[in-house]
Every structure is written in structure tokens, then in C-alpha cells.
Scaffold this active site. Structure first.
Site, PDB file in Angstrom:
ATOM      1  N   CYS A   2      -2.137  22.600 144.756  1.00  0.00           N
ATOM      2  CA  CYS A   2      -2.162  21.843 145.997  1.00  0.00           C
ATOM      3  C   CYS A   2      -3.538  21.965 146.661  1.00  0.00           C
ATOM      4  O   CYS A   2      -4.112  23.046 146.721  1.00  0.00           O
ATOM      5  CB  CYS A   2      -1.104  22.274 147.004  1.00  0.00           C
ATOM      6  SG  CYS A   2       0.563  22.091 146.405  1.00  0.00           S
ATOM      7  N   ARG A  27      -6.755  20.368 141.888  1.00  0.00           N
ATOM      8  CA  ARG A  27      -5.835  21.434 142.306  1.00  0.00           C
ATOM      9  C   ARG A  27      -4.368  21.031 142.181  1.00  0.00           C
ATOM     10  O   ARG A  27      -3.471  21.861 142.291  1.00  0.00           O
ATOM     11  CB  ARG A  27      -6.112  21.826 143.761  1.00  0.00           C
ATOM     12  CG  ARG A  27      -7.498  22.353 144.001  1.00  0.00           C
ATOM     13  CD  ARG A  27      -7.670  22.706 145.456  1.00  0.00           C
ATOM     14  NE  ARG A  27      -6.881  23.874 145.801  1.00  0.00           N
ATOM     15  CZ  ARG A  27      -7.326  25.126 145.768  1.00  0.00           C
ATOM     16  NH1 ARG A  27      -8.566  25.365 145.411  1.00  0.00           N
ATOM     17  NH2 ARG A  27      -6.560  26.137 146.093  1.00  0.00           N
ATOM     18  N   TRP A  75       0.848  19.863 143.787  1.00  0.00           N
ATOM     19  CA  TRP A  75       1.344  20.372 142.508  1.00  0.00           C
ATOM     20  C   TRP A  75       2.723  20.923 142.831  1.00  0.00           C
ATOM     21  O   TRP A  75       2.854  21.923 143.539  1.00  0.00           O
ATOM     22  CB  TRP A  75       0.422  21.467 141.971  1.00  0.00           C
ATOM     23  CG  TRP A  75       0.812  21.966 140.622  1.00  0.00           C
ATOM     24  CD1 TRP A  75       0.476  21.415 139.418  1.00  0.00           C
ATOM     25  CD2 TRP A  75       1.609  23.118 140.317  1.00  0.00           C
ATOM     26  NE1 TRP A  75       1.017  22.150 138.388  1.00  0.00           N
ATOM     27  CE2 TRP A  75       1.717  23.192 138.910  1.00  0.00           C
ATOM     28  CE3 TRP A  75       2.249  24.087 141.099  1.00  0.00           C
ATOM     29  CZ2 TRP A  75       2.425  24.202 138.266  1.00  0.00           C
ATOM     30  CZ3 TRP A  75       2.966  25.098 140.441  1.00  0.00           C
ATOM     31  CH2 TRP A  75       3.044  25.142 139.046  1.00  0.00           C
ATOM     32  N   ASN A 101       0.106  24.560 151.449  1.00  0.00           N
ATOM     33  CA  ASN A 101      -0.098  25.038 150.075  1.00  0.00           C
ATOM     34  C   ASN A 101       0.475  26.446 150.031  1.00  0.00           C
ATOM     35  O   ASN A 101       0.158  27.271 150.883  1.00  0.00           O
ATOM     36  CB  ASN A 101      -1.603  25.051 149.765  1.00  0.00           C
ATOM     37  CG  ASN A 101      -1.910  25.719 148.436  1.00  0.00           C
ATOM     38  OD1 ASN A 101      -1.056  25.801 147.559  1.00  0.00           O
ATOM     39  ND2 ASN A 101      -3.130  26.193 148.288  1.00  0.00           N
ATOM     40  N   GLY A 102       1.339  26.712 149.062  1.00  0.00           N
ATOM     41  CA  GLY A 102       1.955  28.030 148.954  1.00  0.00           C
ATOM     42  C   GLY A 102       3.453  27.877 148.750  1.00  0.00           C
ATOM     43  O   GLY A 102       3.919  26.805 148.354  1.00  0.00           O
ATOM     44  N   GLU A 485      -7.668  31.815 122.617  1.00  0.00           N
ATOM     45  CA  GLU A 485      -8.270  30.862 123.547  1.00  0.00           C
ATOM     46  C   GLU A 485      -8.320  29.458 122.924  1.00  0.00           C
ATOM     47  O   GLU A 485      -8.033  28.463 123.602  1.00  0.00           O
ATOM     48  CB  GLU A 485      -9.675  31.337 123.936  1.00  0.00           C
ATOM     49  CG  GLU A 485     -10.497  30.381 124.771  1.00  0.00           C
ATOM     50  CD  GLU A 485      -9.875  30.016 126.128  1.00  0.00           C
ATOM     51  OE1 GLU A 485      -8.867  30.618 126.526  1.00  0.00           O
ATOM     52  OE2 GLU A 485     -10.415  29.098 126.767  1.00  0.00           O
ATOM     53  N   LYS A 489      -6.532  26.268 124.577  1.00  0.00           N
ATOM     54  CA  LYS A 489      -7.305  25.062 124.914  1.00  0.00           C
ATOM     55  C   LYS A 489      -6.639  23.833 124.314  1.00  0.00           C
ATOM     56  O   LYS A 489      -6.446  22.820 124.968  1.00  0.00           O
ATOM     57  CB  LYS A 489      -8.727  25.228 124.368  1.00  0.00           C
ATOM     58  CG  LYS A 489      -9.816  24.691 125.189  1.00  0.00           C
ATOM     59  CD  LYS A 489     -10.260  25.541 126.344  1.00  0.00           C
ATOM     60  CE  LYS A 489      -9.177  25.995 127.262  1.00  0.00           C
ATOM     61  NZ  LYS A 489      -9.551  26.951 128.256  1.00  0.00           N
ATOM     62  N   GLU A 492      -3.040  23.032 125.933  1.00  0.00           N
ATOM     63  CA  GLU A 492      -2.944  22.580 127.329  1.00  0.00           C
ATOM     64  C   GLU A 492      -3.415  21.152 127.523  1.00  0.00           C
ATOM     65  O   GLU A 492      -2.994  20.493 128.473  1.00  0.00           O
ATOM     66  CB  GLU A 492      -3.619  23.547 128.303  1.00  0.00           C
ATOM     67  CG  GLU A 492      -5.113  23.596 128.269  1.00  0.00           C
ATOM     68  CD  GLU A 492      -5.683  24.594 129.279  1.00  0.00           C
ATOM     69  OE1 GLU A 492      -5.083  24.829 130.331  1.00  0.00           O
ATOM     70  OE2 GLU A 492      -6.766  25.157 128.989  1.00  0.00           O
ATOM     71  N   HIS A 508       3.177  39.365 108.782  1.00  0.00           N
ATOM     72  CA  HIS A 508       4.296  40.055 109.424  1.00  0.00           C
ATOM     73  C   HIS A 508       5.272  39.066 110.049  1.00  0.00           C
ATOM     74  O   HIS A 508       6.085  39.447 110.890  1.00  0.00           O
ATOM     75  CB  HIS A 508       3.768  41.048 110.467  1.00  0.00           C
ATOM     76  CG  HIS A 508       2.901  42.108 109.857  1.00  0.00           C
ATOM     77  ND1 HIS A 508       3.394  43.109 109.051  1.00  0.00           N
ATOM     78  CD2 HIS A 508       1.558  42.283 109.882  1.00  0.00           C
ATOM     79  CE1 HIS A 508       2.405  43.867 108.623  1.00  0.00           C
ATOM     80  NE2 HIS A 508       1.272  43.371 109.114  1.00  0.00           N
ATOM     81  N   LYS A 608      -5.484  23.380 138.502  1.00  0.00           N
ATOM     82  CA  LYS A 608      -6.619  24.256 138.211  1.00  0.00           C
ATOM     83  C   LYS A 608      -6.430  25.673 138.747  1.00  0.00           C
ATOM     84  O   LYS A 608      -6.655  26.642 138.059  1.00  0.00           O
ATOM     85  CB  LYS A 608      -7.876  23.627 138.806  1.00  0.00           C
ATOM     86  CG  LYS A 608      -9.136  24.408 138.560  1.00  0.00           C
ATOM     87  CD  LYS A 608      -9.555  24.292 137.121  1.00  0.00           C
ATOM     88  CE  LYS A 608     -10.799  25.111 136.823  1.00  0.00           C
ATOM     89  NZ  LYS A 608     -10.963  25.280 135.366  1.00  0.00           N
TER      90      LYS A 608
HETATM   91  O1  M6R Z   1      -9.039  30.903 138.179  1.00  0.00           O
HETATM   92  P1  M6R Z   1      -8.561  31.858 137.134  1.00  0.00           P
HETATM   93  O2  M6R Z   1      -9.627  32.194 136.138  1.00  0.00           O
HETATM   94  O3  M6R Z   1      -7.966  33.100 137.712  1.00  0.00           O
HETATM   95  O4  M6R Z   1      -7.429  31.079 136.358  1.00  0.00           O
HETATM   96  C1  M6R Z   1      -6.676  31.712 135.362  1.00  0.00           C
HETATM   97  C2  M6R Z   1      -5.881  30.718 134.560  1.00  0.00           C
HETATM   98  O5  M6R Z   1      -4.995  30.016 135.384  1.00  0.00           O
HETATM   99  C3  M6R Z   1      -6.780  29.713 133.832  1.00  0.00           C
HETATM  100  O6  M6R Z   1      -7.710  30.347 133.015  1.00  0.00           O
HETATM  101  C4  M6R Z   1      -5.924  28.755 132.964  1.00  0.00           C
HETATM  102  O7  M6R Z   1      -5.337  29.471 131.922  1.00  0.00           O
HETATM  103  C5  M6R Z   1      -6.764  27.591 132.433  1.00  0.00           C
HETATM  104  N1  M6R Z   1      -6.040  26.358 132.581  1.00  0.00           N
HETATM  105  C6  M6R Z   1      -7.097  27.700 131.002  1.00  0.00           C
HETATM  106  O8  M6R Z   1      -7.872  26.649 130.539  1.00  0.00           O
END
Ligand code: M6R
Length: 613
Positions: A2, A27, A75, A101-102, A485, A489, A492, A508, A608
Site C-alpha cells: 500500500c 507498493r 495491496w 497502510n497496515g 535466488e 526470480k 515471482e 535425496h 515491493k
Molecule cells: O525490502 P526487503 O529487502 O526487506 O524485502 C525483502 C523481500 O520482500 C524481497 O526481497 C522480495 O523477496 C523480492 N520480491 C524478491 O525479488
């Protein structure tokens, strides 16, 4: 999670609010709305389901005139994305409008109580209770009514409200969710972050938890949690409006991928003193004395930042000899952790606002641990609350998929591991100088890796990648986190089901999944450690029909021979290879997602900055 924006001044509010929402859309983007007021038209609200373009179209058809207002991009947490659930929410016969927001955790009880008193709700959200509570508490002073109402709310909030009876006044507060005020020559702003108003002013004042505020065109005041009134101190922030634009790139993600060589250059220039081959972090001075007594290091982070921390574990253990653990912040904060003054907790976060990471960091500080933040957004809550900070200096990262912040986190942690190694006498001055030379070569090597874009795009276009429903990433040692990672990537932004594994774990269990329909991205850079082992793991997969897309060291013909596709990265010490490996992983995810027609900057269900649990 948000985005909130607000403006009061001498200019028309609608355009400024929409400009702010455009920059905050990363956001949250399931719905958006604005409430604008003028002396003639008390509180006018427009809100729409979907991306900001829907709201923009509605406002073009029915513009809202007035010089004060609040806006929100959502969001969803409570209540599905819908027009009714979009903010602003109104109360008191539409005389009040709020954005939030929250999460209001006790909203069910509050709603029940309000409904019993005859209040009719328009939405399924937790936030709407705030509009009604403020309306009920109002006795001619909006700021006071906001404070009164929030006494009943449990949970986290950044909230802003306007009221028909007080044209030009915006009042609000923060507790657990970020809020920053802005001062322009023509009025005052508020935002979830400075991007909300960076096109108009770079003078910002960050609110602390517990602060409430009141602003109108003439001024702005803050009330601390203990009731003391303070005049806001505005500081100039270094973010520029251009940094929040795509600058010719089709997506923020691609722009941010290409910024990585410069981000690494900035980091090295900021923290490595050329002449002495020494590493210096100016913002950890308050912590330095405690570092020599540290007996253990604990990283806390989420998502991509957690993967960067995992690379950090390998490096810090190797160079400093300290025991290191890496914790998911969401688990750590509720565990019975053993912490005291001999522990250094390193919280890693791009935004510095991730709720789980913040709470994990606070828990550590309360237990007496030394708290270091590795953070990108200057002035963010984590940046301000930690005992010391290493800033990533990467500029705003707007694409939801983290790219430049990830490699910046790895480089910053690498520097910190070298710094600790030297400080503890585990590394000699010569060894440190050698590592610094290797780091100096990284920006150029990242540029070389980026120049292979066309080849990576071609691999992404292979039918096995474009049509995959499942994929796997494997790696070992420093590049086990790279496999995790790479998988994150791709999943997502492409919505393909992808898992990352330590290559040695395949037999395993996960190897049971291998067929000739599942691409396996195997990372095997040449080094003295685990290269041969990873190669053997790749052979095992090949023997079972696995389709191997290998990422290895340029010129590694033997790896190329056993893979269906091969992407080379410049030769470098294995310890630094996760930075270079990240480039093809990011580009691969980007091209696959583009080919599938997805919105790579605003992938479904995500936002984000995760400021709620
Ligand atoms: O702002 P932050 O680095 O604390 O955010 C952590 C995660 O939410 C962030 O890295 C998220 O996993 C990304 N979407 C990954 O690309």
C-alpha cells in the site's frame, strides 16, 4: 504494501496526488483512489479497481477540484481487491475520508461495536473502522480525533485523514508502517516514502513510530507519542525524480539490472579507501567498539535479502572465523532465540521497512545484541533504528523483483566480511589488498556478463523454457544461494513453479522429479572447491533425461558439452561469483516473463515493500 500520498497547499491536489501514486504504485497495485477537498466541495472521492490507469481514466472523465487531498494504492490484506474495498474509506456521512497502510488487528471487535451502534460499513476491509472511529471521536479538531481513534486500534498503521469541516487540513499518524512528510514552496506532502513527492520537493522529514501530525497549507506540526509537540526538521534527500523513472528502458527491472555495474562502483568508492587498501564504513562508528567482543553473527532477512545473507554466511565464516547463522526474519521473531551482547545481528533489507525484518531486528536490540543494518533506503525505519548501518547506495529499486539491491547486498556483505576478517587478524593486509583488487574488477565483469543479453534471451526463447510448468535450479557452495535466488526470480515474475536446491541434495529426493520436460538451471563455476562435485550432480541428472541449462565459467568447454545450453560468466574467484552469476539468472527470468506476456514490474499478488506480517 500500500502506498499513501497526501498534499495540502496552493496547487491543485489531484495532479500531485496522481503523480505521487504513479511513483508509489510499486507498493501495491490492485486498486487505487483519491479524496480531494476544497472549501466549496467538501470531500470528493474517486476510487477504482485495478491499476492506476483505471483511476486516471475515471478522473479524466470527472476531475476533482481542490487544493488538499489524500491518495492510496492498495495491496489487499483484508477484503479482496474491489472498488468498495479500495481506499479512501469514508465515515461520518462522508464528511471524513481516510487512507491506511497496515493492519488493524482488532478490527472485527471494533466493527461489531460500531455496527451495533448503527454504523453502516461499505467495505470488507479492516481499514474502514478507522474512518468511523475518527468520525465518532471528532469534536472540531481532526488531529485530536485521529489520536483518540487510534487509541482503540491494535496493529500497525500509517494513516492520513481529511474532514469536510476543516478544509486544507490533513491529520494522521504512524505506528509500524512508514510515513514521511515533505515540504515544498507551495505546500506540504506526506507519503509512504519520498517517491510520493520527489517530483515536487526533496525536503523530507521521517516520522517515528508513535508520531502523529497535522498539516495545512501554512505549516506542519508533529506530536510525539509522549505528547510533546515538535516542529518537523526537514532534511534534503538525495533521491532524484529521474531515478524513479524508466529512463528509456521498457521495464524498471531491466533498467535496474543494467545499473548494477555502477551500483557496485559506488559501493566500492564509498567504502574502500584506495591508498591504504582499507575498508571503512562511516556509519558503523557507533558499533565499532562492540565488534571486537562479538562471538557470533546472526543474519535476519526475508526473500532475496535472505539469499544475499546466505552468501554472507559463507564469506564471513571463511574470512573472520566467526560462527554465523542466517535466519528468516518471519521465523526468528517468534522463536526462543538465544541472544546477548556478544551477538551481532545483521538485518539485511532493501526497503528497510519489511515488517518481519524490522521486528526481528528490534527483538535482537532489546535482547542486548549489537544491531547492524545493511539497507538501501536511507532514512528508512531500519536505517534509523539500527546501531550502525551500511547503506547500499543503489538508488530507488522499483521493480518488484529485486535485482540491483541483491548484488549490492552481496558486495556490501563481502566488504563487511573482509573488514571483520582484517579486524580480527584472520586476514593479512596483503590478503585484503588482493581481495580488493578482485572486487575492483567486478563492475567491468558485470558489464561483460550483461553484454551476453542476446544469448540469454535466445535460451529463454527455447520451447523447453517458454512452455515449462516446472523448473529447477541447482548450485553448491557460494552458489547454492544463487540457485535459490534464480528460482525465486523466475517464479515471482513468470509464475512457473520453480524450486532451488543445493546440488548435493538432489539425490535425496528431488531427482525423482527430473524428466525431459523440466529445465534444470545448473550453476557450476570453476573453483578449487565444489566444481567437480556439481559436475557429477549434473551428470546424474543428465543420465535421467534432465535438460541442463548450465551457467559456468567462460571457456569451460567440458561443462558446455554436457549441457543443452551454456551461459558463460567471466572468470573470477568463486567467492565473488554469486554477483556475476546473478546477471544471467536475472536476465533469464526477465526474458521468460516477457515472452509469457507478464507484467514483470508488477507481478500478480506481490508488492515491493512488505510492511505487514
Ligand atoms: O525490502 P526487503 O529487502 O526487506 O524485502 C525483502 C523481500 O520482500 C524481497 O526481497 C522480495 O523477496 C523480492 N520480491 C524478491 O525479488
Amino acid at each position: 504494501m500500500c502506498g499513501i500520498v497526501g498534499y495540502t497547499g496552493s496547487h491543485e491536489a489531484q495532479a500531485l496526488l496522481m503523480d505521487g501514486l504513479r511513483r508509489l504504485e510499486y507498493r501495491g497495485y490492485d486498486s487505487a483512489g483519491v479524496a480531494v477537498q476544497s472549501a466549496e466541495e467538501p470531500v470528493q472521492v474517486e476510487k477504482q479497481l485495478g491499476k492506476l490507469a483505471e483511476l486516471r481514466a475515471a478522473l479524466e472523465a470527472r476531475p476533482l477540484g481542490g487544493t488538499a487531498g489524500i491518495g492510496h494504492t492498495r495491496w489487499a490484506t483484508h477484503g479482496r481487491p474491489s472498488q468498495a474495498n479500495a481506499h479512501p474509506h469514508t465515515g461520518g456521512g462522508e464528511r471524513f475520508a481516510i487512507v491506511h497502510n497496515g493492519i488493524i488487528e482488532n478490527y472485527r471487535a471494533l466493527r461489531h461495536e460500531l455496527e451495533s451502534a448503527g454504523v453502516a460499513f461499505q467495505s470488507e476491509t479492516d481499514s474502514e473502522v478507522l474512518a468511523h472511529l475518527i468520525a465518532r471521536a471528532y469534536q472540531g479538531d481532526l488531529a485530536r480525533a485521529v489520536r483518540q481513534a487510534l487509541k482503540q486500534a491494535e496493529g500497525s498503521y500509517a494513516v492520513a485523514a481529511i474532514c469536510a469541516d476543516e478544509p486544507g487540513v490533513i491529520a494522521g499518524a504512524r505506528h509500524g508502517s512508514p510515513l514521511v512528510l515533505g515540504r515544498a514552496p507551495h505546500g506540504f506532502f506526506l507519503g509512504s516514502d519520498v517517491l510520493a513527492f520527489i517530483g515536487e520537493t526533496s525536503e523530507a522529514c521521517y516520522l517515528n513510530d508513535g508520531d502523529s501530525f497535522r498539516m495545512d497549507a501554512a505549516g506542519c506540526e508533529i506530536l510525539r507519542a509522549d505528547g510533546t509537540s515538535v516542529v518537523p526538521e526537514f532534511h534534503t534527500v538525495t533521491v532524484s525524480a529521474e531515478q524513479a523513472e524508466k529512463e528509456g528502458h521498457p521495464h524498471f527491472m531491466l533498467k535496474e539490472i543494467h545499473q548494477q555495474p555502477d551500483v557496485i562502483r559506488h559501493l566500492l568508492a564509498a567504502y574502500v579507501a584506495d591508498e591504504q587498501d582499507a575498508i571503512d564504513f562511516p556509519d558503523i562508528r557507533g558499533l565499532e567498539d562492540r565488534l571486537d567482543g562479538i562471538q557470533r553473527v546472526v543474519f535476519v532477512a526475508c526473500g532475496t535479502a535472505w539469499h544475499a545473507a546466505m552468501v554472507g554466511k559463507y564469506l564471513l565464516e571463511q574470512w573472520s572465523g566467526l560462527p554465523v547463522s542466517v535466519e528468516l526474519a518471519s521465523e526468528f521473531r517468534y522463536r526462543h532465540t538465544v541472544l546477548d551482547g556478544s551477538v551481532l545481528v545483521v538485518a539485511v533489507s532493501q526497503s528497510g521497512e519489511t515488517a518481519d525484518t524490522l521486528e526481528a531486528a528490534r527483538k535482537a536490540a532489546q535482547a542486548g545484541a549489537a544491531l547492524l543494518a545493511i539497507v538501501n533506503v536511507p532514512g528508512s525505519t531500519l536505517d534509523r533504528e539500527a546501531h550502525g548501518a551500511i547503506r547500499l547506495l543503489a538508488g530507488p529499486e522499483i521493480g518488484v523483483a529485486s535485482t540491483k539491491a541483491y548484488t549490492a547486498q552481496i558486495v556490501a556483505i563481502t566488504l563487511f566480511a573482509l573488514y571483520m576478517g582484517r579486524r580480527r587478524g584472520a586476514l593479512s593486509a596483503e590478503q585484503l589488498a588482493e581481495w580488493i583488487r578482485a572486487l575492483d574488477a567486478l563492475p567491468g565483469q558485470v558489464e561483460r556478463a550483461l553484454s551476453d543479453k542476446a544469448q540469454i534471451e535466445a535460451v529463454a526463447a527455447e520451447p523447453i523454457c517458454r512452455t515449462a510448468s516446472h523448473a529447477m535450479f541447482i548450485g553448491r557452495g557460494y552458489n547454492y544461494p544463487s540457485a535459490l535466488e534464480g528460482a525465486l526470480k523466475l517464479k515471482e515474475i513468470s509464475y512457473i513453479h520453480v524450486e532451488g536446491y543445493a546440488a548435493g541434495e538432489m539425490k535425496h529426493g528431488p531427482i525423482a522429479l527430473v524428466t525431459d520436460h523440466i529445465p534444470v538451471v545448473a550453476i557450476a563455476v570453476q573453483d578449487e572447491g565444489v566444481y567437480g562435485k556439481t559436475r557429477s550432480n549434473i551428470e546424474e541428472l543428465r543420465a535421467r533425461g534432465g535438460v541442463i541449462l548450465a551457467i559456468g565459467t567462460e571457456g569451460d568447454t567440458s561443462l558446455k558439452e554436457i549441457a543443452q545450453a551454456f551461459i558463460g560468466i567471466p572468470a573470477c574467484p568463486a567467492e565473488l561469483s554469486p554477483v556475476l552469476v546473478a546477471i544471467p539468472l536475472q536476465l533469464f527470468a526477465y526474458y521468460v516473463a516477457c515472452m509469457l506476456g507478464h507484467d514483470v514490474d508488477q507481478p500478480r499478488n506481490l508488492a515491493k515493500s512488505v510492511t505487514v506480517e
